[in-house]
Design a protein around this motif. Structure first.
Motif, mmCIF file in Angstrom:
data_model
loop_
_atom_site.group_PDB
_atom_site.id
_atom_site.type_symbol
_atom_site.label_atom_id
_atom_site.label_comp_id
_atom_site.label_asym_id
_atom_site.label_seq_id
_atom_site.Cartn_x
_atom_site.Cartn_y
_atom_site.Cartn_z
ATOM 1 N N PRO A 79 145.183 23.815 61.919
ATOM 2 C CA PRO A 79 144.002 23.753 61.043
ATOM 3 C C PRO A 79 144.296 23.092 59.703
ATOM 4 C CG PRO A 79 144.319 25.969 61.941
ATOM 5 C CD PRO A 79 145.566 25.206 62.233
ATOM 6 N N HIS A 80 143.262 22.492 59.133
ATOM 7 C CA HIS A 80 143.335 21.856 57.807
ATOM 8 C C HIS A 80 142.051 22.179 57.067
ATOM 9 C CE1 HIS A 80 142.933 18.243 55.036
ATOM 10 N NE2 HIS A 80 144.129 18.715 54.706
ATOM 11 N N ASP A 81 142.156 22.493 55.793
ATOM 12 C CA ASP A 81 141.007 22.860 54.969
ATOM 13 C C ASP A 81 140.060 21.672 54.832
ATOM 14 O OD1 ASP A 81 139.194 23.713 53.050
ATOM 15 O OD2 ASP A 81 140.715 24.501 51.691
ATOM 16 N N THR A 82 138.828 21.829 55.285
ATOM 17 C CA THR A 82 137.867 20.731 55.250
ATOM 18 C C THR A 82 137.340 20.441 53.850
ATOM 19 O OG1 THR A 82 136.095 22.286 55.828
ATOM 20 C CG2 THR A 82 137.104 21.043 57.630
ATOM 21 N N TYR A 309 140.953 11.314 65.913
ATOM 22 C CA TYR A 309 139.756 12.006 65.437
ATOM 23 C C TYR A 309 138.697 10.919 65.284
ATOM 24 C CZ TYR A 309 136.885 15.110 62.412
ATOM 25 O OH TYR A 309 135.871 15.868 61.848
ATOM 26 N N ARG A 314 133.836 12.158 63.190
ATOM 27 C CA ARG A 314 133.986 12.361 61.751
ATOM 28 C C ARG A 314 132.634 12.257 61.046
ATOM 29 N NH1 ARG A 314 138.369 8.563 62.154
ATOM 30 N NH2 ARG A 314 137.385 7.185 60.620
ATOM 31 N N ASP A 317 130.776 15.394 61.572
ATOM 32 C CA ASP A 317 131.375 16.537 60.881
ATOM 33 C C ASP A 317 131.355 16.406 59.361
ATOM 34 O OD1 ASP A 317 131.959 17.507 63.393
ATOM 35 O OD2 ASP A 317 134.078 16.920 63.336
ATOM 36 N N ALA A 319 133.367 14.373 57.743
ATOM 37 C CA ALA A 319 134.742 14.101 57.327
ATOM 38 C C ALA A 319 134.877 12.649 56.889
ATOM 39 C CB ALA A 319 135.713 14.416 58.459
ATOM 40 N N TRP A 344 139.326 16.470 56.665
ATOM 41 C CA TRP A 344 139.509 16.667 58.110
ATOM 42 C C TRP A 344 139.729 18.152 58.431
ATOM 43 C CZ3 TRP A 344 142.609 12.523 61.241
ATOM 44 C CH2 TRP A 344 142.013 11.272 61.057
ATOM 45 N N PRO A 345 139.300 18.600 59.604
ATOM 46 C CA PRO A 345 139.491 20.003 59.985
ATOM 47 C C PRO A 345 140.868 20.309 60.563
ATOM 48 C CG PRO A 345 138.231 18.871 61.674
ATOM 49 C CD PRO A 345 138.437 17.880 60.561
ATOM 50 N N ASN A 346 141.658 19.264 60.863
ATOM 51 C CA ASN A 346 142.961 19.478 61.489
ATOM 52 C C ASN A 346 144.014 18.543 60.912
ATOM 53 O OD1 ASN A 346 142.235 21.431 63.645
ATOM 54 N ND2 ASN A 346 141.025 19.721 64.428
#
Length: 354
Positions: A79-82, A309, A314, A317, A319, A344-346
């Motif tokens: 996971p990555h902080d969006t 991705y 993107r 989302d 992103a 990005w979410p990841n």
């Protein structure tokens, strides 16, 4: 392209004519890099095509391959902080450090890759109006009273338009000092540390890479990033995040020292690079990682990241673009890197394929 134009106009504060010119240049570069990647992949396309869109149980020395694409193996997704507008990644002592941007939102973060990239520390960039940019781990030598020389590990951070850099201690991320700098555009984008020459390579959105002395932070030279398009060679602008790697290395540092200079008292009198030493770089708003020769500036390969991705996902989302490259450390090949992007979410651990 519409999404790109809106971003350029709103965030870069450019008029529509300038935005169209930039978007057109980026599209031309994207087309050229894609053609280059297709040509370079012709010999192994058949081998990879059967597994390019399906999972496989094939393993490397360190990880199971989750999916194989033309230019990389996907090894891990975390996971990555969006809300993180990622501007740079760097590795030190088992942790991944992330620098984020945007005014009033820029910060430094320390993540633990052994625990799903759990965030252990977060330090806001001050003063808050600064727009954070690229970061890199490095070290300086300190000599004690008894003559013992030790490494003092640090992190360097650029800012976008303020021409101000920050230096922090590691691993605690305590601020040490500020410095000022000049670049071709007057901006700071990406930065990476070359250990055996004790130099920083710095990008600023132009086709130039500035090379700084790591101890004095003074500029030593500039190289132009170029791409061979067959009949002509084009300069490549919008070079963004940077990461120096030795693609022949099997560990955390550079690989075989043959052909490199001998370091004496923390200096390198005759900087040399082996053929496997490259600067990996993101290109602003392109789904590609380019491999740059640190001496000539020539792009030797473009790694196609379009399917990691996809752009359409993107957009859905909310992103932004691909940005962020770091070696993984841990004694594995420096072909293995972490990548992510803005909002990005990841984050993705991949192994680059030549």
């Amino acid at each position: 392209q519409t999404f790109h134009l809106v971003f350029i106009v709103k965030v870069m504060k450019m008029n529509m004519a300038a935005a169209i010119a930039i978007a057109t240049a980026l599209l031309c570069l994207s087309t050229a890099l894609e053609a280059h990647a297709l040509a370079s992949a012709s010999n192994d396309a058949a081998t990879l095509s059967s597994s390019s869109s399906t999972s496989t149980s094939t393993t490397t020395s360190s990880s199971k391959i989750l999916r194989s694409s033309r230019d990389y193996h996907l090894l891990e997704v975390v996971p990555h902080d969006t809300s993180s507008f990622t501007q740079g990644l760097t590795y030190f002592d088992g942790h991944i450090y992330e620098g984020t941007g945007l005014e009033q939102q820029s910060s430094l973060l320390q993540h633990d890759p052994s625990s799903q990239m759990k965030t252990l520390q977060k330090l806001p960039l001050t003063p808050a109006h600064l727009f954070g940019e690229g970061i890199s781990h490095y070290y300086v030598y300190k000599t004690s009273m008894d003559g013992t020389r030790t490494k003092e590990h640090r992190l360097i951070q650029l800012t976008w338009k303020d021409k101000v850099g920050k230096i922090y201690s590691l691993p605690d991320m305590e601020p040490i000092k500020e410095f000022t700098y000049e670049t071709v555009t007057g901006e700071g984008w990406g930065i990476t540390f070359v250990e055996h020459t004790r130099e920083f390579y710095v990008s600023d959105g132009s086709a130039y890479l500035m090379v700084w002395d790591a101890d004095t932070l003074e500029e030593k030279r500039r190289i132009v990033v170029t791409f061979d398009m067959g009949e002509k060679t084009e300069q490549v602008r919008y070079i963004n995040e940077l990461e120096f790697v030795d693609l022949g290395s099997n560990g955390d540092g550079v690989g075989d020292t043959d052909g490199q200079c001998a370091e004496k008292d923390g200096t390198c009198s005759e900087p040399m690079f082996t053929p496997t030493m490259k600067i990996l770089a993101n290109v602003w708003y392109q789904d590609v990682i380019v491999s740059i020769d640190p001496i000539t500036g020539k792009i030797s390969k473009g790694y196609d990241m379009r399917d990691i991705y996809p752009f359409e996902q993107r957009q859905a989302d909310g992103a932004d673009c691909l940005n962020g490259i770091s070696v993984t450390g841990g004694g594995v090949s420096q072909r293995e890197v972490w990548v992510t992007g803005k909002l990005w979410p990841n984050m993705y651990r991949i192994k680059l394929i030549d």
